[in-house]
Design a protein around this motif. Structure first.
Motif, PDB file in Angstrom:
ATOM      1  N   UNK A   1     -14.549   5.641  -0.725  1.00 56.43           N
ATOM      2  CA  UNK A   1     -13.788   4.838   0.220  1.00 56.43           C
ATOM      3  C   UNK A   1     -13.708   3.359  -0.154  1.00 56.43           C
ATOM      4  N   UNK A   2     -14.768   2.783  -0.697  1.00 56.72           N
ATOM      5  CA  UNK A   2     -14.741   1.352  -1.014  1.00 56.72           C
ATOM      6  C   UNK A   2     -13.584   1.028  -1.956  1.00 56.72           C
ATOM      7  N   UNK A   3     -13.450   1.798  -3.015  1.00 53.89           N
ATOM      8  CA  UNK A   3     -12.391   1.530  -3.992  1.00 53.89           C
ATOM      9  C   UNK A   3     -11.010   1.693  -3.356  1.00 53.89           C
ATOM     10  N   UNK A   4     -10.862   2.695  -2.497  1.00 59.36           N
ATOM     11  CA  UNK A   4      -9.582   2.909  -1.826  1.00 59.36           C
ATOM     12  C   UNK A   4      -9.255   1.719  -0.930  1.00 59.36           C
ATOM     13  N   UNK A   5     -10.221   1.265  -0.151  1.00 64.43           N
ATOM     14  CA  UNK A   5      -9.998   0.120   0.743  1.00 64.43           C
ATOM     15  C   UNK A   5      -9.803  -1.171  -0.035  1.00 64.43           C
ATOM     16  N   UNK A   6     -10.556  -1.338  -1.108  1.00 65.58           N
ATOM     17  CA  UNK A   6     -10.420  -2.541  -1.938  1.00 65.58           C
ATOM     18  C   UNK A   6      -9.005  -2.632  -2.508  1.00 65.58           C
ATOM     19  N   UNK A   7      -8.508  -1.515  -3.035  1.00 68.54           N
ATOM     20  CA  UNK A   7      -7.135  -1.499  -3.543  1.00 68.54           C
ATOM     21  C   UNK A   7      -6.136  -1.806  -2.429  1.00 68.54           C
ATOM     22  N   UNK A   8      -6.374  -1.241  -1.250  1.00 66.42           N
ATOM     23  CA  UNK A   8      -5.452  -1.432  -0.129  1.00 66.42           C
ATOM     24  C   UNK A   8      -5.395  -2.900   0.311  1.00 66.42           C
ATOM     25  N   UNK A   9      -6.550  -3.534   0.457  1.00 61.20           N
ATOM     26  CA  UNK A   9      -6.549  -4.925   0.939  1.00 61.20           C
ATOM     27  C   UNK A   9      -6.099  -5.919  -0.127  1.00 61.20           C
ATOM     28  N   UNK A  10      -6.089  -5.495  -1.397  1.00 59.74           N
ATOM     29  CA  UNK A  10      -5.593  -6.369  -2.468  1.00 59.74           C
ATOM     30  C   UNK A  10      -4.162  -6.001  -2.869  1.00 59.74           C
ATOM     31  N   UNK A  11      -3.527  -5.160  -2.075  1.00 63.08           N
ATOM     32  CA  UNK A  11      -2.123  -4.760  -2.284  1.00 63.08           C
ATOM     33  C   UNK A  11      -1.853  -4.167  -3.658  1.00 63.08           C
ATOM     34  N   UNK A  12      -2.783  -3.363  -4.146  1.00 61.41           N
ATOM     35  CA  UNK A  12      -2.585  -2.669  -5.409  1.00 61.41           C
ATOM     36  C   UNK A  12      -1.464  -1.640  -5.239  1.00 61.41           C
ATOM     37  N   UNK A  13      -0.608  -1.541  -6.235  1.00 63.75           N
ATOM     38  CA  UNK A  13       0.510  -0.592  -6.182  1.00 63.75           C
ATOM     39  C   UNK A  13      -0.029   0.822  -5.952  1.00 63.75           C
ATOM     40  N   UNK A  14       0.559   1.510  -4.997  1.00 63.32           N
ATOM     41  CA  UNK A  14       0.173   2.890  -4.696  1.00 63.32           C
ATOM     42  C   UNK A  14      -1.006   3.008  -3.755  1.00 63.32           C
ATOM     43  N   UNK A  15      -1.570   1.880  -3.338  1.00 64.87           N
ATOM     44  CA  UNK A  15      -2.777   1.935  -2.510  1.00 64.87           C
ATOM     45  C   UNK A  15      -2.519   2.478  -1.106  1.00 64.87           C
ATOM     46  N   UNK A  16      -1.348   2.188  -0.549  1.00 68.65           N
ATOM     47  CA  UNK A  16      -1.035   2.700   0.785  1.00 68.65           C
ATOM     48  C   UNK A  16      -0.994   4.231   0.753  1.00 68.65           C
ATOM     49  N   UNK A  17      -0.344   4.768  -0.245  1.00 72.92           N
ATOM     50  CA  UNK A  17      -0.253   6.220  -0.394  1.00 72.92           C
ATOM     51  C   UNK A  17      -1.639   6.826  -0.603  1.00 72.92           C
ATOM     52  N   UNK A  18      -2.458   6.183  -1.424  1.00 73.71           N
ATOM     53  CA  UNK A  18      -3.815   6.679  -1.663  1.00 73.71           C
ATOM     54  C   UNK A  18      -4.638   6.673  -0.379  1.00 73.71           C
ATOM     55  N   UNK A  19      -4.488   5.627   0.422  1.00 73.55           N
ATOM     56  CA  UNK A  19      -5.212   5.546   1.687  1.00 73.55           C
ATOM     57  C   UNK A  19      -4.752   6.642   2.637  1.00 73.55           C
ATOM     58  N   UNK A  20      -3.448   6.855   2.718  1.00 73.02           N
ATOM     59  CA  UNK A  20      -2.931   7.903   3.601  1.00 73.02           C
ATOM     60  C   UNK A  20      -3.399   9.287   3.158  1.00 73.02           C
ATOM     61  N   UNK A  21      -3.447   9.524   1.856  1.00 74.49           N
ATOM     62  CA  UNK A  21      -3.949  10.802   1.341  1.00 74.49           C
ATOM     63  C   UNK A  21      -5.434  10.969   1.666  1.00 74.49           C
ATOM     64  N   UNK A  22      -6.182   9.890   1.544  1.00 73.11           N
ATOM     65  CA  UNK A  22      -7.603   9.932   1.871  1.00 73.11           C
ATOM     66  C   UNK A  22      -7.790  10.282   3.349  1.00 73.11           C
ATOM     67  N   UNK A  23      -7.037   9.607   4.225  1.00 69.90           N
ATOM     68  CA  UNK A  23      -7.126   9.867   5.662  1.00 69.90           C
ATOM     69  C   UNK A  23      -6.772  11.322   5.951  1.00 69.90           C
ATOM     70  N   UNK A  24      -5.709  11.803   5.345  1.00 67.04           N
ATOM     71  CA  UNK A  24      -5.290  13.197   5.538  1.00 67.04           C
ATOM     72  C   UNK A  24      -6.381  14.161   5.089  1.00 67.04           C
ATOM     73  N   UNK A  25      -6.943  13.928   3.921  1.00 61.25           N
ATOM     74  CA  UNK A  25      -8.002  14.798   3.393  1.00 61.25           C
ATOM     75  C   UNK A  25      -9.237  14.790   4.291  1.00 61.25           C
ATOM     76  N   UNK A  26      -9.603  13.610   4.815  1.00 66.62           N
ATOM     77  CA  UNK A  26     -10.770  13.528   5.724  1.00 66.62           C
ATOM     78  C   UNK A  26     -10.517  14.336   6.987  1.00 66.62           C
ATOM     79  N   UNK A  27      -9.312  14.222   7.526  1.00 64.40           N
ATOM     80  CA  UNK A  27      -8.992  14.971   8.761  1.00 64.40           C
ATOM     81  C   UNK A  27      -8.995  16.467   8.509  1.00 64.40           C
ATOM     82  N   UNK A  28      -8.541  16.878   7.348  1.00 68.70           N
ATOM     83  CA  UNK A  28      -8.517  18.305   6.995  1.00 68.70           C
ATOM     84  C   UNK A  28      -9.927  18.871   6.844  1.00 68.70           C
ATOM     85  N   UNK A  29     -10.868  18.022   6.451  1.00 66.09           N
ATOM     86  CA  UNK A  29     -12.236  18.501   6.222  1.00 66.09           C
ATOM     87  C   UNK A  29     -13.017  18.697   7.515  1.00 66.09           C
ATOM     88  N   UNK A  30     -12.482  18.211   8.645  1.00 67.87           N
ATOM     89  CA  UNK A  30     -13.174  18.379   9.922  1.00 67.87           C
ATOM     90  C   UNK A  30     -12.607  19.540  10.625  1.00 67.87           C
TER      91      UNK A  30
END
Length: 90
Positions: free
Chosen positions: A61-90
């Motif tokens: 998660x740290x790397x995903x959030x770090x990319x997101x807050x620094x506006x790294x290209x593709x970070x929004x999509x990566x964060x959304x995929x991470x959120x989706x995957x976390x929800x699927x695991x519950x």
């Protein structure tokens, strides 16, 4: 007139009061309060301590959030995929 309470009685009084407050809170009020308290605690932490806290929660998660807050290209999509995957695991 306030009675003088023992330390244990005063501790119990505080716990009972907190129980009353929590039982009357909505989910949104509780989430807001928890967010405020947690952010206050994190404000006291160093960057390394925050990273450690995030890594304890999830190793990726740290790397995903770090990319997101620094506006790294593709970070929004990566964060959304991470959120989706976390929800699927519950």
């Amino acid at each position: 007139m306030i009675k003088e309470l023992t330390h244990d009685q005063f501790t119990e009084l505080k716990k009972e009061f907190v129980d009353f407050k929590i039982n009357e809170m909505s989910r949104e009020q509780m989430a807001d309060w928890i967010s405020t308290v947690y952010l206050s605690e994190l404000d006291k932490a160093t960057e390394d301590e925050v990273k450690e806290e995030i890594d304890y929660y999830d190793d990726n998660l740290y790397e995903i959030l770090e990319d997101y807050v620094t506006d790294t290209v593709g970070s929004y999509t990566a964060l959304q995929e991470y959120i989706h995957d976390r929800r699927e695991s519950f």
